[in-house]
Design a protein around this motif. Structure first.
Motif, PDB file in Angstrom:
ATOM      1  N   GLN A 144      50.243  30.620  36.385  1.00 47.84           N
ATOM      2  CA  GLN A 144      50.216  29.183  36.160  1.00 47.84           C
ATOM      3  C   GLN A 144      49.827  28.430  37.435  1.00 47.84           C
ATOM      4  O   GLN A 144      49.115  27.421  37.377  1.00 47.84           O
ATOM      5  N   ARG A 145      50.254  28.929  38.593  1.00 41.48           N
ATOM      6  CA  ARG A 145      49.865  28.283  39.850  1.00 41.48           C
ATOM      7  C   ARG A 145      48.363  28.444  40.096  1.00 41.48           C
ATOM      8  O   ARG A 145      47.717  27.547  40.648  1.00 41.48           O
ATOM      9  N   ALA A 146      47.807  29.584  39.687  1.00 38.48           N
ATOM     10  CA  ALA A 146      46.361  29.766  39.823  1.00 38.48           C
ATOM     11  C   ALA A 146      45.612  28.768  38.945  1.00 38.48           C
ATOM     12  O   ALA A 146      44.607  28.180  39.361  1.00 38.48           O
ATOM     13  N   VAL A 147      46.093  28.576  37.714  1.00 44.91           N
ATOM     14  CA  VAL A 147      45.474  27.579  36.840  1.00 44.91           C
ATOM     15  C   VAL A 147      45.618  26.189  37.444  1.00 44.91           C
ATOM     16  O   VAL A 147      44.675  25.381  37.410  1.00 44.91           O
ATOM     17  N   ALA A 148      46.783  25.896  38.020  1.00 44.69           N
ATOM     18  CA  ALA A 148      46.995  24.594  38.643  1.00 44.69           C
ATOM     19  C   ALA A 148      46.022  24.376  39.797  1.00 44.69           C
ATOM     20  O   ALA A 148      45.459  23.283  39.948  1.00 44.69           O
ATOM     21  N   ARG A 149      45.802  25.394  40.602  1.00 51.24           N
ATOM     22  CA  ARG A 149      44.832  25.254  41.691  1.00 51.24           C
ATOM     23  C   ARG A 149      43.438  24.959  41.146  1.00 51.24           C
ATOM     24  O   ARG A 149      42.692  24.154  41.712  1.00 51.24           O
ATOM     25  N   ALA A 150      43.098  25.613  40.051  1.00 53.89           N
ATOM     26  CA  ALA A 150      41.793  25.359  39.435  1.00 53.89           C
ATOM     27  C   ALA A 150      41.703  23.927  38.920  1.00 53.89           C
ATOM     28  O   ALA A 150      40.681  23.249  39.099  1.00 53.89           O
ATOM     29  N   TYR A 151      42.768  23.438  38.284  1.00 50.85           N
ATOM     30  CA  TYR A 151      42.788  22.060  37.801  1.00 50.85           C
ATOM     31  C   TYR A 151      42.602  21.072  38.948  1.00 50.85           C
ATOM     32  O   TYR A 151      41.918  20.052  38.801  1.00 50.85           O
ATOM     33  N   ASN A 152      43.239  21.354  40.072  1.00 49.19           N
ATOM     34  CA  ASN A 152      43.220  20.416  41.197  1.00 49.19           C
ATOM     35  C   ASN A 152      41.969  20.532  42.048  1.00 49.19           C
ATOM     36  O   ASN A 152      41.785  19.762  42.995  1.00 49.19           O
ATOM     37  N   SER A 153      41.101  21.491  41.709  1.00 51.14           N
ATOM     38  CA  SER A 153      39.889  21.730  42.480  1.00 51.14           C
ATOM     39  C   SER A 153      38.678  21.075  41.825  1.00 51.14           C
ATOM     40  O   SER A 153      38.577  21.009  40.601  1.00 51.14           O
ATOM     41  N   ARG A 154      37.756  20.616  42.626  1.00 46.08           N
ATOM     42  CA  ARG A 154      36.500  20.076  42.097  1.00 46.08           C
ATOM     43  C   ARG A 154      35.705  21.162  41.382  1.00 46.08           C
ATOM     44  O   ARG A 154      34.963  20.880  40.439  1.00 46.08           O
ATOM     45  N   ILE A 155      35.864  22.404  41.803  1.00 52.16           N
ATOM     46  CA  ILE A 155      35.154  23.502  41.160  1.00 52.16           C
ATOM     47  C   ILE A 155      35.741  23.785  39.781  1.00 52.16           C
ATOM     48  O   ILE A 155      35.026  24.082  38.826  1.00 52.16           O
ATOM     49  N   GLY A 156      37.046  23.655  39.654  1.00 55.91           N
ATOM     50  CA  GLY A 156      37.703  24.050  38.413  1.00 55.91           C
ATOM     51  C   GLY A 156      37.327  23.214  37.216  1.00 55.91           C
ATOM     52  O   GLY A 156      36.930  23.736  36.176  1.00 55.91           O
ATOM     53  N   LEU A 157      37.461  21.884  37.344  1.00 53.17           N
ATOM     54  CA  LEU A 157      37.240  21.014  36.193  1.00 53.17           C
ATOM     55  C   LEU A 157      36.164  19.960  36.430  1.00 53.17           C
ATOM     56  O   LEU A 157      36.151  18.934  35.763  1.00 53.17           O
TER      57      LEU A 157
END
Length: 363
Positions: A144-157
């Motif tokens: 879940q923390r990995a998903v959170a990092r992706a959400y908070n990243s410009r690359i992720g979303l």
């Protein structure tokens, strides 16, 4: 920083003590609901407030949690959402609301202290119809923390303002949103035929009616992402499918960032086809060399994801970085696949089943 005030219709500004209605659609949120509700009840505003929980038929004991909370505080009201769809539940709650300002809350989120008071001040200052802030994703497990990092990243979303913007200003949409009820009544509430992206479509109608939609980075909401890879993929495929449907309906009003994941999916598909043709010697010689250009975008993407995962955005240890390396392409490819499906044949009632046990149907 501010847009031209003459371009916009002023939304009504109720009195400071007119009251606020929080609306929350709820489905299978036993582990998150109480924290979300407590964060709402802790909001300090000058007038009265209420929170309406639109309860879908849950299978994990959520309704018992909701009833226990309602029994302890008269501000909590329960309404039924038998259809189980988010926009339906939101509309049921809004129609039952007593107060002129509506605050949308997600059961998988927690409002930060001062969120509502700050939003009300911004709405009044700008005479805006809707204001939203920043989604700060967080996690309780390594995945879940990995998903959170992706959400908070410009690359992720894709770099939407509510995933980390720092400058306030007019916005295309608003995360969750603090909205004037009179404007919602005027433009027609949420479109119940749209199962994902309903907030974007509502804000499009708000802007088309001449009202401001505003981003204020001082507003922060903690969001808890999906807890497993399968749920994450199901969520992103459904969300991508509905974005494809919205592109079918509204075309260029959709931002260009929405087209990056489907472009990645097409690039991967093209690379796979060329790879098979080369391995079977259907393609050889100079045609094979020229066709190999399709590998370049995929290689560039792989290098980008590897760099992000190995850097600060990947977490602190090897385990974190490996999860990030798995999560980012899972999100992008699932979303992009869903998008292509939605563009080519429409969402066709696609439902986000990531809150459900596998193969559990909605009513």
């Amino acid at each position: 920083m501010h847009d031209d005030a003459h371009r916009w219709r002023p939304a009504p500004v109720p009195g400071a003590d007119a009251g606020v209605s929080f609306v929350m659609p709820v489905l299978n949120e036993r582990d998150y609901l109480e924290h979300a509700v407590r964060s709402v009840l802790a909001q300090e505003i000058s007038g009265p407030s209420e929170i309406l929980l639109a309860l879908a038929p849950s299978t994990d004991g959520t309704e018992a949690v909701a009833q226990r909370l309602a029994d302890t505080d008269p501000r909590i009201r329960l309404v039924r959402n038998p259809a189980a769809h988010i926009p339906v539940g939101l509309n049921i709650a809004i129609r039952a609301a007593r107060f002129p300002t509506i605050v949308r809350v997600d059961a998988h989120s927690e409002l930060q202290p001062g969120y509502t008071a700050e939003a009300l001040a911004t709405l009044a200052r700008l005479k805006a119809a809707n204001v939203g802030g920043v989604m700060r994703a967080d996690g309780r497990t390594p995945f879940q923390r990995a998903v959170a990092r992706a959400y908070n990243s410009r690359i992720g979303l894709g770099g939407g303002a509510y995933h980390g913007g720092t400058a306030e200003g007019p916005a295309e949409s608003a995360y969750l949103g603090v909205m004037r009820r009179a404007v919602l009544d005027e433009v027609g509430l949420f479109d119940e035929g749209i199962r994902r992206g309903e907030d974007w479509e509502l804000n499009l109608r708000i802007r088309q009616a001449g009202y401001r939609v505003w981003f204020d980075p001082r507003l922060e909401v903690t969001y808890w992402p999906r807890e497993s890879w399968a749920r994450l993929v199901r969520q992103f495929r459904a969300t991508g499918s509905w974005r494809g449907e919205l592109v079918r309906r509204f075309g260029r009003r959709n931002g260009m960032r929405f087209f990056a994941p489907p472009a990645l999916v097409l690039s991967v598909a093209a690379a796979l086809v060329v790879g098979v043709l080369q391995l079977t010697r259907v393609l050889s010689g100079w045609p094979s060399v020229l066709a190999s250009i399709v590998y370049l975008p995929v290689a560039a993407y792989a290098l980008l994801i590897a760099a992000v995962s190995a850097g600060r955005g990947g977490g602190r240890g090897t385990r974190d970085r490996l999860w990030t390396l798995a999560v980012l392409p899972s999100m992008h490819l699932a979303w992009g696949t869903g998008f292509l499906q939605g563009v080519l044949r429409g969402a066709r009632g696609t439902v986000d089943t990531s809150r459900l046990a596998r193969n559990t149907p909605l009513p």
